[in-house]
Design a protein around this motif. Sequence first.
Motif, PDB file in Angstrom:
ATOM      1  N   VAL A 376      45.921  91.359  -6.143  1.00 24.25           N
ATOM      2  CA  VAL A 376      45.942  90.808  -4.783  1.00 24.25           C
ATOM      3  C   VAL A 376      46.878  91.651  -3.927  1.00 24.25           C
ATOM      4  O   VAL A 376      48.008  91.951  -4.329  1.00 24.25           O
ATOM      5  N   ILE A 377      46.396  92.019  -2.751  1.00 26.84           N
ATOM      6  CA  ILE A 377      47.161  92.833  -1.810  1.00 26.84           C
ATOM      7  C   ILE A 377      47.361  92.065  -0.506  1.00 26.84           C
ATOM      8  O   ILE A 377      46.435  91.437   0.008  1.00 26.84           O
ATOM      9  N   ASP A 378      48.586  92.112   0.024  1.00 25.37           N
ATOM     10  CA  ASP A 378      48.908  91.570   1.348  1.00 25.37           C
ATOM     11  C   ASP A 378      48.742  92.722   2.331  1.00 25.37           C
ATOM     12  O   ASP A 378      49.454  93.735   2.231  1.00 25.37           O
ATOM     13  N   CYS A 379      47.802  92.570   3.265  1.00 24.28           N
ATOM     14  CA  CYS A 379      47.357  93.730   4.042  1.00 24.28           C
ATOM     15  C   CYS A 379      47.231  93.420   5.536  1.00 24.28           C
ATOM     16  O   CYS A 379      46.667  92.383   5.918  1.00 24.28           O
ATOM     17  N   PRO A 380      47.732  94.304   6.417  1.00 23.59           N
ATOM     18  CA  PRO A 380      47.482  94.140   7.855  1.00 23.59           C
ATOM     19  C   PRO A 380      45.986  94.095   8.136  1.00 23.59           C
ATOM     20  O   PRO A 380      45.210  94.806   7.474  1.00 23.59           O
ATOM     21  N   LYS A 381      45.595  93.292   9.093  1.00 25.98           N
ATOM     22  CA  LYS A 381      44.164  93.119   9.366  1.00 25.98           C
ATOM     23  C   LYS A 381      43.473  94.436   9.714  1.00 25.98           C
ATOM     24  O   LYS A 381      42.328  94.666   9.347  1.00 25.98           O
ATOM     25  N   ASP A 382      44.190  95.306  10.429  1.00 21.95           N
ATOM     26  CA  ASP A 382      43.542  96.551  10.848  1.00 21.95           C
ATOM     27  C   ASP A 382      43.393  97.552   9.699  1.00 21.95           C
ATOM     28  O   ASP A 382      42.738  98.596   9.848  1.00 21.95           O
ATOM     29  N   GLU A 383      44.003  97.263   8.556  1.00 16.39           N
ATOM     30  CA  GLU A 383      43.847  98.130   7.383  1.00 16.39           C
ATOM     31  C   GLU A 383      42.887  97.541   6.346  1.00 16.39           C
ATOM     32  O   GLU A 383      42.613  98.172   5.320  1.00 16.39           O
ATOM     33  N   ALA A 384      42.394  96.333   6.601  1.00 20.00           N
ATOM     34  CA  ALA A 384      41.664  95.576   5.581  1.00 20.00           C
ATOM     35  C   ALA A 384      40.466  96.325   5.009  1.00 20.00           C
ATOM     36  O   ALA A 384      40.280  96.358   3.781  1.00 20.00           O
ATOM     37  N   GLU A 385      39.651  96.916   5.853  1.00 21.77           N
ATOM     38  CA  GLU A 385      38.453  97.605   5.356  1.00 21.77           C
ATOM     39  C   GLU A 385      38.828  98.810   4.513  1.00 21.77           C
ATOM     40  O   GLU A 385      38.280  99.025   3.417  1.00 21.77           O
ATOM     41  N   LYS A 386      39.766  99.603   5.004  1.00 25.96           N
ATOM     42  CA  LYS A 386      40.189 100.800   4.277  1.00 25.96           C
ATOM     43  C   LYS A 386      40.818 100.436   2.929  1.00 25.96           C
ATOM     44  O   LYS A 386      40.521 101.047   1.898  1.00 25.96           O
ATOM     45  N   VAL A 387      41.672  99.418   2.938  1.00 23.54           N
ATOM     46  CA  VAL A 387      42.360  99.022   1.699  1.00 23.54           C
ATOM     47  C   VAL A 387      41.382  98.383   0.713  1.00 23.54           C
ATOM     48  O   VAL A 387      41.488  98.585  -0.494  1.00 23.54           O
TER      49      VAL A 387
END
Length: 419
Positions: A376-387
């Motif tokens: 599970v990763i905590d991720c900024p919304k604008d990075e979600a697709e890339k991550v």
Amino acid sequence: MFEIYDGQLNNKERKLYREVELPLSVVLFDMETQGVCVNESALKELSVRYTEELSALKAEIFELAGEELNLNSPQQLGVLLFEKLKIGEGRKKAKTSKSYKTTAEELEKYVDEHPIIQKILRYRQVQKLHSTYIEGFKPLIVKGKVHTTYNQMLTSTGRLSSANPNLQNIPVRTEEGRELRKLFKASEGNVLIDADYSQIELRLLAHFSGCQELISAYCAGQDIHTATAAQVFEVPLGEVTPQMRRNAKVVNFGIIYGMSAFSLSKDIGTTPKKAQEYIDRYFATYSSIKEYLQGNVESAKNDGYTTTLLGRRRVINEVKSSNFVVRSFGERAAMNMPLQGSSADIIKIAMINVSKKLKDKNLKAKLVLQVHDELVIDCPKDEAEKVSNLLKTEMENAVSLRVPLTVEVGVGENWYCAK
């Protein structure tokens, strides 16, 4: 992709230590420091709900019992159920403690005999959820987060374990248990990305055993449980029912853990004789799997240990025991260790690679949880697709097997939604 070293065992262990366990310790430190956010308002709501239900259940049980008693006392409960209420025909006291058995498994036998049984079982279920996952978490929350400790070298299979709090034993078999994942949320302005290996131990079974039927099914993208159901229950693929598939799933995973016909019969609701027929058909269809599993046992007897994909050893002295129960445990452990241990090796490689890629690409996303075959990763919304793409790619390419590793990825505001 991690290259599986094909040299001597000592060199494999050295490589495992230097290239997996040492760099993983840094990843785990980062995860423990980062922590995962807790929805404290949801925690309070669940606490109130469970407290009210426990109070109502206790009152109902006392009314049905005609008296008040300590529901956490097996002795008092046994006397009430089996002496006063005369529940069950085979009321025998355990030879060791001379007290009545009041385990959930035992009480479920009498669930249709008296309404108090269902109330007691429900009371225990709610009490465990409340004490372990609600009250147990509260003192561990620091500034809105919990920081679990990952034990890297505790388990005999190489799997990570989690403590204070244990985030790896959140119930997943019931919807109520799964809802506890709503307590864990993304940081402000972020989302959680959850990635889970699909049937990794069965895929490893195909890889190690060289079973062409399984390899072909996985390479063709077939649903393995449906394929197994068609073979075991002797029906065409198009006639496999949801129940058949569920039962075949039990067979598939039961084989990995050396499940007996008796245990399988209880799990799928049939007779031991019929369950044995299903096991026999399974091995007749996937003959190389039986040879592989028996080979693991023989190897453990000869060498005293079994190994994983990366050379991790587990000493299994139990396979040489004169005690049938102990020996049977050792045989099951020998069958399963290369599979469970190798899945642990693989996700550790994935964690190292994912963490490195996130840093190399200057992404703000952080690994926050590992639960066996799941990250599970905590991720900024604008990075979600890339991550999401990065996570899927690194997990699926951690090692090269005879069958593809597949990963299911989900995104959501909390762990429940992401899963």
